[in-house]
Design a protein around this motif. Structure first.
Motif, PDB file in Angstrom:
ATOM      1  N   SER A 144      -2.475 -10.209  -8.775  1.00  0.00           N
ATOM      2  CA  SER A 144      -2.231  -9.690  -7.705  1.00  0.00           C
ATOM      3  C   SER A 144      -2.782 -10.717  -6.928  1.00  0.00           C
ATOM      4  O   SER A 144      -3.453 -11.768  -7.090  1.00  0.00           O
TER       5      SER A 144
ATOM      6  N   LYS B 244      -4.109 -10.749  -4.063  1.00  0.00           N
ATOM      7  CA  LYS B 244      -5.033 -11.293  -3.194  1.00  0.00           C
ATOM      8  C   LYS B 244      -6.139 -11.733  -4.562  1.00  0.00           C
ATOM      9  O   LYS B 244      -6.881 -12.439  -3.706  1.00  0.00           O
TER      10      LYS B 244
ATOM     11  N   LEU C 242       4.437 -12.091  -1.034  1.00  0.00           N
ATOM     12  CA  LEU C 242       3.846 -10.927  -1.650  1.00  0.00           C
ATOM     13  C   LEU C 242       2.879 -10.866  -0.950  1.00  0.00           C
ATOM     14  O   LEU C 242       2.795  -9.422  -1.248  1.00  0.00           O
TER      15      LEU C 242
ATOM     16  N   ASP D 154       4.056  -8.421   1.256  1.00  0.00           N
ATOM     17  CA  ASP D 154       4.642  -6.515   0.586  1.00  0.00           C
ATOM     18  C   ASP D 154       3.262  -5.984   0.290  1.00  0.00           C
ATOM     19  O   ASP D 154       3.377  -4.780  -0.359  1.00  0.00           O
ATOM     20  N   ALA D 155       2.176  -6.254  -0.239  1.00  0.00           N
ATOM     21  CA  ALA D 155       1.170  -5.933  -0.881  1.00  0.00           C
ATOM     22  C   ALA D 155       0.543  -5.411  -0.270  1.00  0.00           C
ATOM     23  O   ALA D 155      -0.546  -5.141  -0.505  1.00  0.00           O
TER      24      ALA D 155
ATOM     25  N   VAL E 254      -1.554  -6.891   2.046  1.00  0.00           N
ATOM     26  CA  VAL E 254      -3.008  -7.854   1.745  1.00  0.00           C
ATOM     27  C   VAL E 254      -3.186  -8.413   3.729  1.00  0.00           C
ATOM     28  O   VAL E 254      -1.696  -9.040   4.125  1.00  0.00           O
TER      29      VAL E 254
END
Ligand code: B1M
Length: 211
Positions: free
Chosen positions: A32, A34, A79, A82-83, A85
């Protein structure tokens, strides 16, 4: 299997190419964003921050570690968005009006980014009005002012006044620092936090953002 400990260690050594490659490998293997950020890149920057505070590493090492961090972040940033975070908070930073010194301010900025904060860097010679306009535009929790000259540190008081006049004093914390600045000066102008170096500034910023 991507090794986040190795990623952290490459970052500490300022190996930008290896950091970029290992970050990409970790992404490709499905870790991930994160996890990669917190246990690889930010973990490495934390070590550098502590060593810098303890005089175990110096300005050049911090700059090359920050460059390596940026190399990893280039791959990771899309990313993270997108996630979903989110940054731990937003800081507007600059060197005050009349002052062109930016090496220390840049270090503070890099350390704050390394802690997961969004940093809007306004550069040098920043007027109180510009600090306030940027804080309003970006919904910042913190305005961070750097000054290296005894003649320009008084500009920090003008920033505090400008923030009050804009009616956002209860929404924005004001951090101050730079070689001539002291804790008693910070208190005397009604700013919120003085820190003596980049590592403690980044720690204080995370704390002030309530993260
Ligand atoms: Co200037 N300069 N300079 N200078 N310069 C100093 C600051 C000075 C102490 C030199 C001296 O006389 N011994 C002196 C100030 C005297 C005073 O006011 N008490 C001085 C002077 C007088 C000047 C000029 C007026 C010289 C002239 O033209 N006659 C002029 C002013 C120009 C202007 O700003 N309007 C000037 C110009 C310059 C250069 C352009 C040549 C260059 C700056 C290049 C640049 O920054 N891009 C320069 C430099 C390099 C220095 C010294 C040599 C180094 C400063 C530095 O980068 N230190 C400096 C003398 C010295 O310190 N030995 C000097 C390294 C940096 C990592 O430390 O910025 O302190 P520092 O940041 C630290 C902490 O202070 C803290 O974290 C950092 C590290 O952890 N910190 C914060 C900084 N901001 C923070 C914010 C925070 C928290 C912590 O929260 C928001």
């Amino acid at each position: 299997m991507a090794d986040l400990q190795a990623l952290s260690e490459f970052l500490q050594k300022g190996k930008a190419k290896e950091v970029r490659e290992l970050t990409q490998q970790a992404i490709d293997e499905g870790l991930s964003p994160k996890d990669i950020l917190e246990n690889g890149l930010m973990a490495g920057m934390d070590v550098i921050g502590t060593k810098f505070k303890n005089n175990e590493v110096f300005v050049p090492e911090v700059l090359i570690a920050a460059r390596a961090m940026n190399a990893g972040m280039e791959a990771l940033k899309p990313l993270l968005a997108d996630a979903g975070v989110k940054a731990k908070g937003t800081v507007v930073i600059g060197t005050v009006k009349g002052d062109l010194h930016d090496i220390g301010k840049n270090l503070v900025s890099m350390m704050m980014e390394g802690k997961g904060l969004q940093v809007i860097d306004l550069g040098t010679d920043v007027s109180p009005e510009k600090f306030v306009a940027a804080a309003q535009e970006h919904n910042a929790q913190i305005i961070a002012c750097s000054a290296l000259l005894t003649t320009t540190m008084k500009e920090m008081e003008r920033v505090v006044k400008q923030v009050s006049e804009a009616g956002i004093r209860d929404q924005v914390k004001i951090m101050v620092g730079g070689a001539p600045v002291t804790d008693s000066f910070c208190k005397s102008i009604g700013a919120d936090r003085y820190t003596p170096d980049a590592a403690s500034a980044s720690e204080a910023a995370v704390e002030l953002c309530g993260a």
